[in-house]
Design an enzyme around this catalytic site. Sequence first.
Site, short mmCIF file in Angstrom:
data_model
loop_
_atom_site.label_atom_id
_atom_site.label_comp_id
_atom_site.label_asym_id
_atom_site.label_seq_id
_atom_site.Cartn_x
_atom_site.Cartn_y
_atom_site.Cartn_z
N LYS A 206 18.99 -2.81 74.53
CA LYS A 206 17.54 -2.79 74.77
C LYS A 206 17.23 -2.26 76.17
O LYS A 206 16.29 -1.48 76.36
CB LYS A 206 16.96 -4.18 74.58
CG LYS A 206 17.05 -4.66 73.13
CD LYS A 206 16.76 -6.13 73.02
CE LYS A 206 16.76 -6.62 71.60
NZ LYS A 206 16.69 -8.08 71.50
N GLY A 303 11.90 -11.73 64.98
CA GLY A 303 11.27 -12.46 63.88
C GLY A 303 10.60 -11.46 62.95
O GLY A 303 10.09 -10.44 63.40
#
Length: 434
Positions: A206, A303
Amino acid sequence: MRDVNVGIVGVGNVGGGTLDILAENASQIADKLGFRLKVGAICSRSIDEKKLPAGIEPGRRTRDWRDVVADPSIEIVCELVGGTGVAAEIVETAIAQGKSVVTANKELMALRGAELWEKATAAGINLAMEASVAGGIPIHAVLREGISGDRIEALFGILNGTSNYILTEIEKHGTAFEEVLAEAQRLGYAEADPSADVDGFDARSKLAILAALAFGEKVTPSDIYTEGIRRITPFDFQYAHKLGHTIRLLCSARRTAEGLLLSVRPALLPQQTIMAGVQGAYNAVWVRGQYGADTFYYGRGAGPHPTGVAVVSDLMRVAREIRSGSPERVSPFAHETLGARKPAPVASQQRAWYLRFRVTDKPGIIASLASILAEKKISLDAVLQLPSDDKDNLPFVITLENSAEHAVRDAVARMASLDFLREPPLALPMETSL
Ligand SMILES: NC(=O)c1ccc[n+]([C@@H]2O[C@H](COP(=O)([O-])OP(=O)(O)OC[C@H]3O[C@@H](n4cnc5c(N)ncnc54)[C@H](OP(=O)(O)O)[C@@H]3O)[C@@H](O)[C@H]2O)c1
Protein backbone atom coordinates in the site's frame (compact mmCIF):
# COMPACT_ATOMS: atom_id res chain seq x y z
CA MET A 1 -28.11 7.65 -22.12
CA ARG A 2 -27.38 3.96 -22.73
CA ASP A 3 -26.64 1.72 -19.69
CA VAL A 4 -23.04 0.69 -19.00
CA ASN A 5 -22.54 -3.04 -18.46
CA VAL A 6 -20.02 -4.22 -15.89
CA GLY A 7 -18.47 -7.68 -15.55
CA ILE A 8 -17.51 -8.65 -12.01
CA VAL A 9 -14.79 -11.28 -11.58
CA GLY A 10 -14.49 -12.44 -7.96
CA VAL A 11 -17.44 -12.65 -5.58
CA GLY A 12 -15.66 -12.92 -2.24
CA ASN A 13 -15.56 -10.25 0.47
CA VAL A 14 -15.14 -7.25 -1.79
CA GLY A 15 -17.11 -8.67 -4.73
CA GLY A 16 -20.02 -9.45 -2.39
CA GLY A 17 -19.94 -5.96 -0.83
CA THR A 18 -19.75 -4.36 -4.29
CA LEU A 19 -22.80 -6.29 -5.51
CA ASP A 20 -24.81 -5.30 -2.39
CA ILE A 21 -24.13 -1.62 -3.07
CA LEU A 22 -24.79 -1.88 -6.80
CA ALA A 23 -28.13 -3.54 -5.99
CA GLU A 24 -29.28 -1.35 -3.11
CA ASN A 25 -28.09 1.98 -4.55
CA ALA A 26 -29.05 1.22 -8.17
CA SER A 27 -31.55 4.04 -8.54
CA GLN A 28 -29.33 6.59 -6.74
CA ILE A 29 -26.41 5.58 -9.00
CA ALA A 30 -28.63 6.03 -12.07
CA ASP A 31 -29.75 9.47 -10.76
CA LYS A 32 -26.13 10.53 -10.34
CA LEU A 33 -24.92 9.19 -13.68
CA GLY A 34 -27.95 9.79 -15.87
CA PHE A 35 -27.81 6.14 -17.00
CA ARG A 36 -27.80 2.74 -15.28
CA LEU A 37 -24.74 0.78 -14.19
CA LYS A 38 -25.76 -2.83 -14.86
CA VAL A 39 -24.03 -6.04 -13.81
CA GLY A 40 -23.99 -7.93 -17.10
CA ALA A 41 -21.72 -10.83 -16.11
CA ILE A 42 -20.41 -12.40 -12.91
CA CYS A 43 -17.65 -14.93 -12.41
CA SER A 44 -16.26 -16.88 -9.49
CA ARG A 45 -14.96 -20.40 -9.13
CA SER A 46 -17.96 -21.41 -7.01
CA ILE A 47 -20.53 -19.30 -8.87
CA ASP A 48 -23.21 -21.98 -8.58
CA GLU A 49 -23.18 -21.62 -4.79
CA LYS A 50 -23.37 -17.81 -4.76
CA LYS A 51 -26.63 -16.15 -3.80
CA LEU A 52 -26.76 -12.77 -5.51
CA PRO A 53 -28.55 -9.76 -4.00
CA ALA A 54 -32.08 -9.05 -5.27
CA GLY A 55 -31.95 -6.89 -8.38
CA ILE A 56 -28.63 -8.31 -9.64
CA GLU A 57 -29.61 -10.44 -12.63
CA PRO A 58 -26.59 -10.89 -14.86
CA GLY A 59 -27.09 -12.31 -18.31
CA ARG A 60 -23.99 -14.41 -17.76
CA ARG A 61 -22.89 -16.40 -14.69
CA THR A 62 -19.66 -18.32 -15.21
CA ARG A 63 -16.71 -20.03 -13.55
CA ASP A 64 -14.39 -18.90 -16.37
CA TRP A 65 -13.26 -15.26 -16.24
CA ARG A 66 -12.49 -15.39 -19.98
CA ASP A 67 -16.25 -15.55 -20.67
CA VAL A 68 -16.68 -12.22 -18.86
CA VAL A 69 -13.81 -10.47 -20.58
CA ALA A 70 -14.86 -11.77 -24.01
CA ASP A 71 -18.55 -10.82 -23.57
CA PRO A 72 -19.13 -8.04 -26.14
CA SER A 73 -21.76 -6.35 -23.94
CA ILE A 74 -19.25 -5.80 -21.07
CA GLU A 75 -17.54 -2.39 -21.12
CA ILE A 76 -15.84 -2.46 -17.71
CA VAL A 77 -14.14 -5.49 -16.16
CA CYS A 78 -13.99 -5.37 -12.38
CA GLU A 79 -11.15 -7.57 -11.07
CA LEU A 80 -11.84 -8.59 -7.44
CA VAL A 81 -9.90 -11.86 -7.35
CA GLY A 82 -6.64 -10.65 -5.79
CA GLY A 83 -3.01 -11.82 -6.06
CA THR A 84 -0.65 -11.43 -8.98
CA GLY A 85 -1.39 -14.59 -10.99
CA VAL A 86 -4.82 -14.96 -12.58
CA ALA A 87 -5.68 -11.35 -11.63
CA ALA A 88 -2.86 -10.09 -13.87
CA GLU A 89 -4.17 -12.23 -16.73
CA ILE A 90 -7.69 -10.84 -16.27
CA VAL A 91 -6.47 -7.23 -16.26
CA GLU A 92 -4.12 -7.68 -19.21
CA THR A 93 -6.71 -9.53 -21.30
CA ALA A 94 -9.34 -6.88 -20.55
CA ILE A 95 -6.94 -4.10 -21.58
CA ALA A 96 -6.01 -6.00 -24.74
CA GLN A 97 -9.73 -6.21 -25.59
CA GLY A 98 -10.12 -2.45 -25.11
CA LYS A 99 -12.14 -2.72 -21.89
CA SER A 100 -11.64 -0.43 -18.92
CA VAL A 101 -10.64 -2.07 -15.65
CA VAL A 102 -11.52 -1.39 -12.02
CA THR A 103 -9.47 -3.30 -9.46
CA ALA A 104 -9.01 -3.49 -5.68
CA ASN A 105 -5.72 -5.34 -6.06
CA LYS A 106 -2.90 -3.65 -4.10
CA GLU A 107 -0.41 -6.45 -4.69
CA LEU A 108 -0.77 -6.34 -8.46
CA MET A 109 -0.87 -2.56 -8.70
CA ALA A 110 2.14 -2.15 -6.38
CA LEU A 111 4.14 -4.62 -8.43
CA ARG A 112 3.02 -3.97 -12.01
CA GLY A 113 0.70 -0.95 -11.91
CA ALA A 114 2.90 1.45 -13.90
CA GLU A 115 3.35 -1.05 -16.72
CA LEU A 116 -0.39 -1.85 -16.76
CA TRP A 117 -1.23 1.87 -16.93
CA GLU A 118 1.05 2.22 -19.97
CA LYS A 119 -0.83 -0.61 -21.66
CA ALA A 120 -4.16 0.95 -20.65
CA THR A 121 -3.30 4.36 -22.11
CA ALA A 122 -2.00 2.76 -25.30
CA ALA A 123 -5.34 0.92 -25.57
CA GLY A 124 -7.26 4.16 -24.85
CA ILE A 125 -9.09 2.77 -21.83
CA ASN A 126 -9.12 3.57 -18.12
CA LEU A 127 -7.65 1.71 -15.15
CA ALA A 128 -8.92 2.58 -11.67
CA MET A 129 -7.78 1.27 -8.27
CA GLU A 130 -9.23 3.39 -5.43
CA ALA A 131 -10.06 0.29 -3.37
CA SER A 132 -6.48 -0.99 -3.40
CA VAL A 133 -5.29 1.15 -0.46
CA ALA A 134 -7.19 2.05 2.71
CA GLY A 135 -10.51 0.66 1.32
CA GLY A 136 -12.96 3.16 2.84
CA ILE A 137 -10.73 6.25 2.58
CA PRO A 138 -10.78 7.93 -0.85
CA ILE A 139 -7.05 8.69 -0.62
CA HIS A 140 -6.32 8.01 -4.29
CA ALA A 141 -8.85 10.64 -5.34
CA VAL A 142 -7.28 13.08 -2.86
CA LEU A 143 -3.73 12.54 -4.15
CA ARG A 144 -4.70 12.15 -7.80
CA GLU A 145 -6.98 15.18 -7.93
CA GLY A 146 -7.95 16.83 -4.62
CA ILE A 147 -4.48 18.10 -3.69
CA SER A 148 -2.56 17.36 -6.88
CA GLY A 149 -1.66 21.08 -7.16
CA ASP A 150 0.48 20.82 -4.04
CA ARG A 151 4.00 19.41 -3.70
CA ILE A 152 3.90 16.58 -1.19
CA GLU A 153 6.73 16.64 1.36
CA ALA A 154 5.74 13.66 3.50
CA LEU A 155 3.05 11.03 3.86
CA PHE A 156 2.38 8.88 6.92
CA GLY A 157 -0.12 6.08 7.19
CA ILE A 158 -1.63 3.42 9.34
CA LEU A 159 -2.54 1.14 6.47
CA ASN A 160 -3.03 -2.33 7.93
CA GLY A 161 -6.17 -2.72 10.00
CA THR A 162 -5.26 -6.16 11.38
CA SER A 163 -1.95 -5.05 12.87
CA ASN A 164 -3.52 -1.86 14.20
CA TYR A 165 -6.26 -3.94 15.83
CA ILE A 166 -3.63 -6.24 17.40
CA LEU A 167 -1.52 -3.33 18.67
CA THR A 168 -4.47 -1.51 20.19
CA GLU A 169 -5.66 -4.72 21.90
CA ILE A 170 -2.19 -5.23 23.41
CA GLU A 171 -2.29 -1.57 24.48
CA LYS A 172 -5.79 -1.69 26.03
CA HIS A 173 -5.70 -5.07 27.74
CA GLY A 174 -2.00 -5.80 28.29
CA THR A 175 -2.44 -9.12 26.43
CA ALA A 176 0.55 -10.76 24.69
CA PHE A 177 0.86 -10.54 20.88
CA GLU A 178 0.35 -14.30 20.33
CA GLU A 179 -2.87 -14.34 22.36
CA VAL A 180 -4.34 -11.31 20.59
CA LEU A 181 -3.41 -12.77 17.20
CA ALA A 182 -5.07 -16.11 18.05
CA GLU A 183 -8.25 -14.26 19.13
CA ALA A 184 -8.18 -12.11 15.96
CA GLN A 185 -7.89 -15.30 13.88
CA ARG A 186 -10.80 -16.87 15.78
CA LEU A 187 -12.94 -13.78 15.09
CA GLY A 188 -11.94 -13.73 11.41
CA TYR A 189 -10.04 -10.41 11.66
CA ALA A 190 -6.71 -12.09 10.86
CA GLU A 191 -5.85 -14.68 8.21
CA ALA A 192 -4.75 -18.23 9.14
CA ASP A 193 -1.35 -17.18 7.74
CA PRO A 194 -1.02 -13.72 9.32
CA SER A 195 2.37 -12.89 7.85
CA ALA A 196 1.19 -10.37 5.22
CA ASP A 197 -0.46 -8.34 7.97
CA VAL A 198 1.78 -8.67 11.03
CA ASP A 199 5.11 -8.71 9.17
CA GLY A 200 4.23 -5.50 7.32
CA PHE A 201 4.07 -6.81 3.72
CA ASP A 202 0.45 -5.77 3.08
CA ALA A 203 1.20 -2.25 4.38
CA ARG A 204 4.35 -2.21 2.24
CA SER A 205 2.38 -2.79 -1.01
CA LYS A 206 0.00 0.00 0.00
CA LEU A 207 2.83 2.39 0.79
CA ALA A 208 4.44 1.63 -2.59
CA ILE A 209 1.19 2.68 -4.32
CA LEU A 210 0.72 5.83 -2.20
CA ALA A 211 4.37 6.83 -2.67
CA ALA A 212 3.89 6.64 -6.45
CA LEU A 213 0.73 8.78 -6.21
CA ALA A 214 2.28 11.32 -3.84
CA PHE A 215 5.81 11.57 -5.24
CA GLY A 216 5.67 10.25 -8.81
CA GLU A 217 8.29 7.54 -8.23
CA LYS A 218 7.79 3.89 -9.13
CA VAL A 219 8.59 2.10 -5.91
CA THR A 220 9.28 -1.62 -5.85
CA PRO A 221 7.74 -2.93 -2.60
CA SER A 222 10.84 -4.97 -1.74
CA ASP A 223 12.88 -1.71 -1.77
CA ILE A 224 10.88 -0.42 1.22
CA TYR A 225 12.45 -1.03 4.63
CA THR A 226 9.92 -3.22 6.45
CA GLU A 227 9.60 -4.52 10.01
CA GLY A 228 6.53 -6.14 11.54
CA ILE A 229 4.92 -6.04 14.97
CA ARG A 230 5.68 -9.51 16.33
CA ARG A 231 8.15 -8.23 18.95
CA ILE A 232 5.86 -5.62 20.50
CA THR A 233 4.90 -6.55 24.07
CA PRO A 234 2.59 -5.07 26.71
CA PHE A 235 5.80 -3.77 28.40
CA ASP A 236 6.50 -1.65 25.33
CA PHE A 237 3.15 0.10 25.67
CA GLN A 238 3.76 0.69 29.40
CA TYR A 239 7.12 2.31 28.66
CA ALA A 240 5.82 4.18 25.61
CA HIS A 241 2.96 5.64 27.70
CA LYS A 242 5.47 6.66 30.40
CA LEU A 243 7.24 8.59 27.64
CA GLY A 244 3.95 10.20 26.46
CA HIS A 245 3.82 8.00 23.34
CA THR A 246 2.01 5.03 21.87
CA ILE A 247 3.13 2.44 19.29
CA ARG A 248 1.68 1.96 15.81
CA LEU A 249 2.80 0.18 12.63
CA LEU A 250 3.68 3.37 10.79
CA CYS A 251 4.10 3.69 7.02
CA SER A 252 6.27 6.66 6.31
CA ALA A 253 7.40 8.36 3.09
CA ARG A 254 9.47 11.52 3.12
CA ARG A 255 11.00 13.56 0.32
CA THR A 256 14.70 14.27 1.01
CA ALA A 257 17.56 15.61 -1.11
CA GLU A 258 18.94 12.04 -1.27
CA GLY A 259 15.64 10.57 -2.50
CA LEU A 260 12.53 9.15 -0.87
CA LEU A 261 12.89 7.74 2.64
CA LEU A 262 10.39 4.90 2.88
CA SER A 263 9.64 2.58 5.75
CA VAL A 264 6.98 0.37 7.30
CA ARG A 265 7.85 -0.32 10.94
CA PRO A 266 6.49 -0.07 14.45
CA ALA A 267 7.28 3.40 15.79
CA LEU A 268 6.59 5.49 18.87
CA LEU A 269 4.12 8.32 18.18
CA PRO A 270 3.40 11.16 20.62
CA GLN A 271 0.10 10.38 22.33
CA GLN A 272 -1.32 13.85 21.65
CA THR A 273 -1.01 13.47 17.87
CA ILE A 274 -4.22 12.63 15.96
CA MET A 275 -2.46 9.59 14.44
CA ALA A 276 -2.02 8.01 17.89
CA GLY A 277 -5.81 8.04 18.31
CA VAL A 278 -6.31 5.64 15.37
CA GLN A 279 -7.67 2.54 17.11
CA GLY A 280 -8.72 -0.96 16.14
CA ALA A 281 -9.11 -1.86 12.47
CA TYR A 282 -9.24 1.78 11.33
CA ASN A 283 -6.77 3.27 8.85
CA ALA A 284 -5.47 6.80 8.50
CA VAL A 285 -3.32 8.77 6.08
CA TRP A 286 -1.59 12.02 6.95
CA VAL A 287 -0.27 14.10 4.08
CA ARG A 288 2.04 17.08 4.42
CA GLY A 289 2.10 19.44 1.43
CA GLN A 290 4.46 22.33 0.85
CA TYR A 291 1.57 24.80 0.44
CA GLY A 292 -1.52 23.08 1.83
CA ALA A 293 0.32 21.95 4.99
CA ASP A 294 -1.16 19.02 6.89
CA THR A 295 -4.31 17.12 5.89
CA PHE A 296 -5.58 13.97 7.56
CA TYR A 297 -7.86 11.18 6.26
CA TYR A 298 -9.46 8.56 8.45
CA GLY A 299 -11.79 5.61 7.93
CA ARG A 300 -12.23 1.88 7.58
CA GLY A 301 -9.29 0.32 5.79
CA ALA A 302 -11.09 -2.80 4.65
CA GLY A 303 -14.33 -4.76 4.85
CA PRO A 304 -16.81 -5.69 2.11
CA HIS A 305 -18.91 -2.51 2.25
CA PRO A 306 -16.31 0.24 2.85
CA THR A 307 -14.15 -1.32 0.10
CA GLY A 308 -17.25 -1.88 -2.03
CA VAL A 309 -17.98 1.86 -1.90
CA ALA A 310 -14.54 2.55 -3.36
CA VAL A 311 -15.09 -0.02 -6.13
CA VAL A 312 -18.56 1.28 -7.01
CA SER A 313 -17.34 4.89 -7.04
CA ASP A 314 -14.55 3.89 -9.44
CA LEU A 315 -17.08 2.05 -11.63
CA MET A 316 -19.22 5.20 -11.74
CA ARG A 317 -16.26 7.41 -12.64
CA VAL A 318 -15.10 5.08 -15.41
CA ALA A 319 -18.67 4.57 -16.70
CA ARG A 320 -19.23 8.33 -16.81
CA GLU A 321 -16.05 8.71 -18.82
CA ILE A 322 -17.11 5.96 -21.24
CA ARG A 323 -20.48 7.64 -21.88
CA SER A 324 -19.38 11.28 -21.79
CA GLY A 325 -16.02 10.81 -23.48
CA SER A 326 -12.99 12.16 -21.66
CA PRO A 327 -9.89 12.34 -23.81
CA GLU A 328 -7.62 13.33 -20.87
CA ARG A 329 -7.66 10.36 -18.54
CA VAL A 330 -5.85 10.84 -15.24
CA SER A 331 -3.30 8.17 -14.42
CA PRO A 332 -4.28 6.06 -11.37
CA PHE A 333 -0.82 7.03 -10.09
CA ALA A 334 -1.55 10.76 -10.54
CA HIS A 335 1.58 11.15 -12.70
CA GLU A 336 1.56 10.44 -16.42
CA THR A 337 4.86 8.60 -16.08
CA LEU A 338 6.66 7.51 -12.94
CA GLY A 339 10.34 8.11 -12.17
CA ALA A 340 12.57 5.17 -11.29
CA ARG A 341 14.82 6.58 -8.56
CA LYS A 342 15.64 4.02 -5.89
CA PRO A 343 14.55 5.06 -2.39
CA ALA A 344 17.27 6.53 -0.14
CA PRO A 345 18.67 4.10 2.47
CA VAL A 346 16.77 4.54 5.75
CA ALA A 347 19.93 3.76 7.72
CA SER A 348 21.19 7.25 6.91
CA GLN A 349 18.33 9.02 8.69
CA GLN A 350 18.67 10.70 12.08
CA ARG A 351 15.99 9.98 14.69
CA ALA A 352 15.40 9.73 18.40
CA TRP A 353 15.24 6.07 19.47
CA TYR A 354 13.61 3.80 21.99
CA LEU A 355 15.71 0.76 22.96
CA ARG A 356 13.99 -1.90 25.05
CA PHE A 357 15.96 -4.62 26.83
CA ARG A 358 14.97 -7.79 28.71
CA VAL A 359 17.79 -8.85 30.98
CA THR A 360 18.81 -11.13 33.83
CA ASP A 361 19.60 -8.52 36.45
CA LYS A 362 23.19 -8.07 37.63
CA PRO A 363 25.42 -5.09 38.47
CA GLY A 364 27.03 -3.14 35.62
CA ILE A 365 24.36 -3.63 32.93
CA ILE A 366 23.77 0.08 32.22
CA ALA A 367 27.53 0.73 32.21
CA SER A 368 28.10 -2.02 29.58
CA LEU A 369 25.32 -0.71 27.35
CA ALA A 370 26.39 2.93 27.81
CA SER A 371 29.97 2.11 26.83
CA ILE A 372 28.80 0.54 23.51
CA LEU A 373 26.64 3.62 22.83
CA ALA A 374 29.58 5.92 23.63
CA GLU A 375 31.81 3.91 21.27
CA LYS A 376 29.31 4.58 18.46
CA LYS A 377 29.07 8.27 19.49
CA ILE A 378 25.40 7.91 20.38
CA SER A 379 24.03 10.14 23.15
CA LEU A 380 21.80 8.51 25.71
CA ASP A 381 18.74 10.56 26.62
CA ALA A 382 17.09 8.69 29.53
CA VAL A 383 16.92 5.34 31.30
CA LEU A 384 13.50 4.09 32.43
CA GLN A 385 12.73 1.15 34.61
CA LEU A 386 9.25 0.38 35.88
CA PRO A 387 9.01 -1.63 39.13
CA SER A 388 9.33 -5.41 38.56
CA ASP A 389 9.99 -8.40 40.84
CA ASP A 390 11.19 -10.65 38.04
CA LYS A 391 14.96 -10.23 38.22
CA ASP A 392 15.47 -12.98 35.62
CA ASN A 393 13.40 -11.21 33.02
CA LEU A 394 13.69 -7.54 33.78
CA PRO A 395 12.53 -5.08 31.12
CA PHE A 396 13.91 -1.57 30.92
CA VAL A 397 14.28 1.14 28.32
CA ILE A 398 16.96 3.52 27.16
CA THR A 399 15.98 6.44 24.94
CA LEU A 400 18.53 7.98 22.61
CA GLU A 401 18.92 11.50 21.35
CA ASN A 402 18.79 12.06 17.58
CA SER A 403 21.19 9.46 16.13
CA ALA A 404 21.90 8.00 12.71
CA GLU A 405 20.09 4.70 12.20
CA HIS A 406 23.23 2.89 10.98
CA ALA A 407 25.04 3.76 14.25
CA VAL A 408 22.09 2.54 16.31
CA ARG A 409 21.92 -0.69 14.30
CA ASP A 410 25.67 -1.27 14.84
CA ALA A 411 25.29 -0.66 18.57
CA VAL A 412 22.29 -3.01 18.83
CA ALA A 413 24.20 -5.71 16.92
CA ARG A 414 27.14 -5.34 19.37
CA MET A 415 24.79 -5.46 22.37
CA ALA A 416 23.02 -8.62 21.14
CA SER A 417 25.88 -10.85 22.30
CA LEU A 418 25.96 -9.53 25.89
CA ASP A 419 25.38 -12.43 28.28
CA PHE A 420 22.77 -10.69 30.48
CA LEU A 421 20.34 -10.08 27.59
CA ARG A 422 17.36 -12.47 27.34
CA GLU A 423 16.78 -11.45 23.71
CA PRO A 424 18.31 -8.94 21.28
CA PRO A 425 17.37 -5.33 22.11
CA LEU A 426 14.26 -3.94 20.41
CA ALA A 427 14.99 -0.61 18.67
CA LEU A 428 12.05 1.57 17.61
CA PRO A 429 12.25 5.06 16.11
CA MET A 430 10.44 7.88 17.91
CA GLU A 431 8.37 9.80 15.34
CA THR A 432 8.58 13.41 16.36
CA SER A 433 7.41 15.10 13.17
CA LEU A 434 3.68 14.28 13.47
N1 LIG B 1 -11.06 -7.94 1.97
C1 LIG B 1 -10.93 -6.62 2.03
O1 LIG B 1 -11.49 -5.97 2.93
C2 LIG B 1 -10.13 -5.88 1.00
C3 LIG B 1 -9.91 -4.50 1.14
C4 LIG B 1 -9.23 -3.81 0.14
C5 LIG B 1 -8.77 -4.50 -0.97
N2 LIG B 1 -8.98 -5.85 -1.06
C6 LIG B 1 -8.50 -6.53 -2.26
O2 LIG B 1 -9.64 -6.99 -2.98
C7 LIG B 1 -9.32 -8.18 -3.70
C8 LIG B 1 -10.31 -9.30 -3.33
O3 LIG B 1 -10.20 -9.55 -1.94
P1 LIG B 1 -11.31 -10.40 -1.16
O4 LIG B 1 -11.03 -10.21 0.29
O5 LIG B 1 -12.66 -10.09 -1.67
O6 LIG B 1 -10.90 -11.87 -1.60
P2 LIG B 1 -11.74 -13.21 -1.46
O7 LIG B 1 -12.81 -13.06 -0.43
O8 LIG B 1 -10.78 -14.31 -1.33
O9 LIG B 1 -12.49 -13.33 -2.87
C9 LIG B 1 -11.82 -13.68 -4.05
C10 LIG B 1 -12.85 -14.08 -5.10
O10 LIG B 1 -12.15 -14.39 -6.30
C11 LIG B 1 -12.64 -15.61 -6.80
N3 LIG B 1 -11.58 -16.30 -7.55
C12 LIG B 1 -10.37 -16.69 -7.14
N4 LIG B 1 -9.69 -17.27 -8.15
C13 LIG B 1 -10.50 -17.22 -9.22
C14 LIG B 1 -10.39 -17.67 -10.55
N5 LIG B 1 -9.27 -18.26 -11.00
N6 LIG B 1 -11.43 -17.47 -11.38
C15 LIG B 1 -12.54 -16.86 -10.96
N7 LIG B 1 -12.72 -16.42 -9.69
C16 LIG B 1 -11.71 -16.61 -8.85
C17 LIG B 1 -13.05 -16.41 -5.60
O11 LIG B 1 -13.93 -17.40 -6.02
P3 LIG B 1 -14.61 -18.47 -5.04
O12 LIG B 1 -15.33 -17.68 -3.98
O13 LIG B 1 -15.59 -19.14 -5.89
O14 LIG B 1 -13.50 -19.31 -4.54
C18 LIG B 1 -13.68 -15.30 -4.76
O15 LIG B 1 -15.00 -15.10 -5.17
C19 LIG B 1 -7.86 -8.49 -3.34
O16 LIG B 1 -7.04 -7.92 -4.32
C20 LIG B 1 -7.66 -7.76 -2.02
O17 LIG B 1 -6.32 -7.41 -1.79
C21 LIG B 1 -9.63 -6.55 -0.12
